[in-house]
Design a protein around this motif. Structure first.
Motif, PDB file in Angstrom:
ATOM      1  N   LEU A   1      -5.065  -4.925   0.212  1.00 26.50           N
ATOM      2  CA  LEU A   1      -3.849  -5.390  -0.445  1.00 26.50           C
ATOM      3  C   LEU A   1      -2.932  -4.216  -0.784  1.00 26.50           C
ATOM      4  CD1 LEU A   1      -5.465  -8.066  -2.780  1.00 26.50           C
ATOM      5  CD2 LEU A   1      -3.841  -8.532  -0.928  1.00 26.50           C
ATOM      6  N   ALA A   2      -3.518  -3.068  -1.090  1.00 30.12           N
ATOM      7  CA  ALA A   2      -2.712  -1.877  -1.386  1.00 30.12           C
ATOM      8  C   ALA A   2      -1.909  -1.459  -0.161  1.00 30.12           C
ATOM      9  CB  ALA A   2      -3.609  -0.737  -1.855  1.00 30.12           C
ATOM     10  N   TRP A   3      -2.537  -1.510   1.031  1.00 27.14           N
ATOM     11  CA  TRP A   3      -1.797  -1.150   2.244  1.00 27.14           C
ATOM     12  C   TRP A   3      -0.692  -2.171   2.526  1.00 27.14           C
ATOM     13  CZ3 TRP A   3      -0.265   2.590   5.043  1.00 27.14           C
ATOM     14  CH2 TRP A   3       0.338   2.343   6.281  1.00 27.14           C
ATOM     15  N   VAL A   4      -1.007  -3.441   2.372  1.00 32.03           N
ATOM     16  CA  VAL A   4       0.004  -4.478   2.591  1.00 32.03           C
ATOM     17  C   VAL A   4       1.206  -4.233   1.677  1.00 32.03           C
ATOM     18  CG1 VAL A   4       0.498  -6.946   2.320  1.00 32.03           C
ATOM     19  CG2 VAL A   4      -1.622  -6.215   3.428  1.00 32.03           C
ATOM     20  N   HIS A   5       0.919  -3.891   0.431  1.00 29.47           N
ATOM     21  CA  HIS A   5       2.005  -3.671  -0.531  1.00 29.47           C
ATOM     22  C   HIS A   5       2.798  -2.413  -0.220  1.00 29.47           C
ATOM     23  CE1 HIS A   5       4.312  -3.235  -4.184  1.00 29.47           C
ATOM     24  NE2 HIS A   5       3.785  -2.041  -4.357  1.00 29.47           N
ATOM     25  N   VAL A   6       2.117  -1.298  -0.003  1.00 34.28           N
ATOM     26  CA  VAL A   6       2.848  -0.046   0.205  1.00 34.28           C
ATOM     27  C   VAL A   6       3.632  -0.087   1.511  1.00 34.28           C
ATOM     28  CG1 VAL A   6       1.104   1.353   1.429  1.00 34.28           C
ATOM     29  CG2 VAL A   6       2.660   2.445  -0.180  1.00 34.28           C
ATOM     30  N   ALA A   7       3.123  -0.813   2.512  1.00 34.13           N
ATOM     31  CA  ALA A   7       3.871  -0.975   3.761  1.00 34.13           C
ATOM     32  C   ALA A   7       5.161  -1.747   3.505  1.00 34.13           C
ATOM     33  CB  ALA A   7       3.013  -1.695   4.799  1.00 34.13           C
ATOM     34  N   GLU A   8       5.077  -2.802   2.699  1.00 34.47           N
ATOM     35  CA  GLU A   8       6.267  -3.590   2.358  1.00 34.47           C
ATOM     36  C   GLU A   8       7.249  -2.781   1.526  1.00 34.47           C
ATOM     37  OE1 GLU A   8       5.342  -7.196   0.323  1.00 34.47           O
ATOM     38  OE2 GLU A   8       5.111  -8.355   2.162  1.00 34.47           O
ATOM     39  N   ALA A   9       6.759  -2.201   0.450  1.00 40.31           N
ATOM     40  CA  ALA A   9       7.645  -1.524  -0.496  1.00 40.31           C
ATOM     41  C   ALA A   9       8.389  -0.361   0.157  1.00 40.31           C
ATOM     42  CB  ALA A   9       6.843  -1.041  -1.704  1.00 40.31           C
ATOM     43  N   THR A  10       7.663   0.475   0.894  1.00 37.30           N
ATOM     44  CA  THR A  10       8.323   1.607   1.542  1.00 37.30           C
ATOM     45  C   THR A  10       9.319   1.131   2.602  1.00 37.30           C
ATOM     46  OG1 THR A  10       6.488   1.823   3.125  1.00 37.30           O
ATOM     47  CG2 THR A  10       6.404   3.198   1.136  1.00 37.30           C
ATOM     48  N   SER A  11       9.006   0.020   3.252  1.00 41.06           N
ATOM     49  CA  SER A  11       9.882  -0.488   4.312  1.00 41.06           C
ATOM     50  C   SER A  11      11.157  -1.100   3.751  1.00 41.06           C
ATOM     51  CB  SER A  11       9.130  -1.521   5.157  1.00 41.06           C
ATOM     52  OG  SER A  11       8.052  -0.924   5.850  1.00 41.06           O
TER      53      SER A  11
END
Length: 281
Positions: free
Chosen positions: A141-151
């Motif tokens: 879930l951390a990767w899913v979130h950081v991928a979204e937020a940075t994008s």
């Protein structure tokens, strides 16, 4: 100054067409109304970033491409969704979740988060090599979130507000972290430095695969019904241009060359037009 009738008709027609893309009219779905009692204050960074249609579309494509490099996130999509048959529907549901948690009443936002948590609790299985996976895993879930937020932030900085102050960018991460933590993600960045660190640390979890490249091809080339091909190609090209080189390599994508410059200008122009239509400063 009185509004020109023709200009107003054009504006309303454009607004209606965009809303039709993001809302399932056949089921009576309506746009999420902004609330004065949302999780985040009006004109705060997260609401500014998530209000820009073009920035969110470009950022959403980039984020999804990055997410599919995580084998657990990818397998969850392959095993528990009809993404291949209804890519647009899945993307529309994701966009609605973001709209509800960003702009909707705080009670509706928390209900949306609880619904996603209930769905995630039922999503699990094994990878092709036998490794178990679960959609509730905090690191996935951390990767899913950081991928979204940075994008989302990268697209906003590129197409809307390149001069966004650093402290507002940090506040964006702090605000988005509220949603990520409620979904069970850990670790979650609360500023730009932490976002870079977590992004770098989680890279070790990523793998390339034919399935990830297949999803990338679907995202970039499967045109939703009624969507102009030129618009899809423009948004997809911008998303690919914003990807880190390692991600493009893993997905078998090439960075757009000089031919992408007109597309970038067109994306900027489309964003300006939509901000006029939605009366966003």
């Amino acid at each position: 100054m009185p509004t020109d009738p023709l200009s107003e008709r054009l504006r309303l027609a454009l607004v209606g067409r965009v809303r039709a893309v993001f809302n399932d009219a056949q089921s009576g779905e309506q746009p999420v109304p902004p609330s004065e009692e949302a999780l985040f204050e009006k004109d705060s960074p997260i609401r500014m970033v998530h209000a820009d249609v073009v920035g969110m579309m470009v950022g959403g494509i980039r984020g999804l491409l990055l997410q599919m490099l995580h084998p657990h996130a990818l397998q969850g999509v392959l095993d528990h969704s009809n993404f291949r048959a209804d890519m647009h529907g899945r993307l529309r549901r994701t966009a609605r979740f973001i709209a509800t948690t960003t702009f909707g009443h705080r009670d509706e936002a928390m209900q949306a988060i609880e619904r996603v948590n209930r769905i995630h609790a039922k999503v699990g299985g094994t990878l092709p090599d036998g490794t178990p996976y679960s959609a509730t895993d905090p690191r996935t879930l951390a990767w899913v979130h950081v991928a979204e937020a940075t994008s989302f932030l990268a697209a906003y900085l590129r197409h809307v507000r390149p001069g966004m102050p650093g402290h507002e960018q940090d506040e964006y991460y702090r605000q988005f972290a509220v949603i990520a933590r409620a979904l069970g993600a850990d670790p979650v960045p609360i500023d730009r430095n932490e976002a870079e660190t977590i992004f770098r640390d989680l890279r070790s979890d990523l793998t390339t695969s034919p399935e990830a490249r297949e999803i990338a091809d679907l995202v970039l080339n499967q045109r939703p019904e009624g969507a102009p091909p030129a618009v899809q190609a423009m948004l997809g090209g911008e998303a690919v241009a914003l990807l880190p080189p390692f991600a493009r390599s893993m997905l078998g994508l090439e960075r757009p060359g000089l031919s992408a410059l007109p597309a970038r200008a067109a994306t900027w122009g489309m964003g300006k037009t939509l901000r006029w239509a939605f009366r966003q400063s």
